[in-house]
Design a protein around this motif. Sequence first.
Motif, PDB file in Angstrom:
ATOM      1  N   UNK A 167       0.807  -1.226   0.000  1.00 10.18           N
ATOM      2  CA  UNK A 167       0.000   0.000   0.000  1.00 10.18           C
ATOM      3  C   UNK A 167       0.835   1.268   0.000  1.00 10.18           C
ATOM      4  N   UNK A 168       2.131   1.162   0.264  1.00  8.20           N
ATOM      5  CA  UNK A 168       2.945   2.383   0.308  1.00  8.20           C
ATOM      6  C   UNK A 168       3.197   2.963  -1.080  1.00  8.20           C
ATOM      7  N   UNK A 211       1.650   9.170  -0.971  1.00  9.60           N
ATOM      8  CA  UNK A 211       2.060  10.145   0.027  1.00  9.60           C
ATOM      9  C   UNK A 211       1.012  10.373   1.119  1.00  9.60           C
ATOM     10  N   UNK A 212      -0.255  10.463   0.767  1.00  8.79           N
ATOM     11  CA  UNK A 212      -1.289  10.720   1.775  1.00  8.79           C
ATOM     12  C   UNK A 212      -1.340   9.592   2.794  1.00  8.79           C
ATOM     13  N   UNK A 214      12.075   1.257   1.009  1.00 12.49           N
ATOM     14  CA  UNK A 214      11.555   2.510   0.475  1.00 12.49           C
ATOM     15  C   UNK A 214      11.074   3.435   1.590  1.00 12.49           C
ATOM     16  N   UNK A 215      10.676   2.851   2.693  1.00 12.20           N
ATOM     17  CA  UNK A 215      10.003   3.629   3.726  1.00 12.20           C
ATOM     18  C   UNK A 215      10.799   3.761   5.027  1.00 12.20           C
ATOM     19  N   UNK A 216      11.855   2.963   5.199  1.00  9.18           N
ATOM     20  CA  UNK A 216      12.541   2.942   6.484  1.00  9.18           C
ATOM     21  C   UNK A 216      13.261   4.256   6.819  1.00  9.18           C
ATOM     22  N   UNK A 217      13.545   5.065   5.805  1.00  6.31           N
ATOM     23  CA  UNK A 217      14.223   6.339   6.080  1.00  6.31           C
ATOM     24  C   UNK A 217      13.300   7.336   6.778  1.00  6.31           C
TER      25      UNK A 217
END
Length: 342
Positions: free
Chosen positions: A79-80, A92-93, A131-134
């Motif tokens: 979903x990211x 982004x939302x 992709x999202x861990x940062x």
Amino acid sequence: MKTIYPLSVALVIILGLTACSHSDVPEPALPSTPSSKIKVTPAVIDYREEMRNFVIGISQYAKAQNPQFAIIPQNGIELITTNGESDGTLAQSYIQAIDGVGQEDLFYGYTDDNVPTPSDDNLYLREFLNRIKASKKVLVTDYCSSKTNMDKSYSNNNTNGYTSFAANHRELNNIPAYPVQPYGVNSNNITSLSQAKNFLYLINPENYSNKTQFINAVAATNYDVVLMDLFIATNNPFTAAEIDRLKTKANGGKRLVICYLSIGEAEDYRYYWKTGWGVGNPPFISAEDPNWEGNYYVEYWNADWKSVIFGNDSSYLKKILNSHFDGAYLDIIDAFDYFENR
């Protein structure tokens, strides 16, 4: 006495009568299509977007009351991105609405407990997680019971920049005796999810006979985050005072206490479940989960189900907020898989 009209007037009267008589004749009826043969095209549902919207709604409701309240969806990491591909455009939302993501079975447990996850599946998941861990905390739960595999799980997750918990019971009903102290143990005050170095996943209190026993066991640990249930038993929730007590680690540091909340399935042992409920009644109950008895996939985009979860003073999320939890750990996010593939 008869009235005699001039010829011109008589013609006008005759023509007028003729016109009137034609207008009184009904138009022939057009053939109609029986309602039983009318084809109605069902609305196309974007199941992934509906889940994103559900999570965003939950987040907005909770953060309006407590801006520091953490929202953490578990699984359904696709979903990211807007297209569900690891290299797709970030949604982004959705990402802005959450504070972290949970992922089960990353290094152990994907095919069976205490068994390494196949490399292809591990890589697939890590491409999303990286992709999202940062920007968001990644909480990984591996299911492994041998000390060797537990050590490898903690080491592999740490190397990849994830915070992890090695659960030696799939039921998540115990505090593992190994390791003696949590991986990365510290006495820091943890005031936001981003600061956490470890967590305990203990959502099934079946091994604890009462609240006091459960609270004493958890209070004696040094985990930075505790993921637990709102209830010790049906209709017996933990109070705000009891949750506040759990917010201090044994070493004196502060920690976060996060509440488990299933939003993609209804559970027949919850306070909201009513006598007579089952598949199709109410309409949002779709099917029983074949892997978990008493758990039912729900049409999570249904307004009635949403009102069970959030948005009003009798909702599940409101009860969680009232009990002073620091966040919600949202499960069955990947219910979109069921609806896409049924």
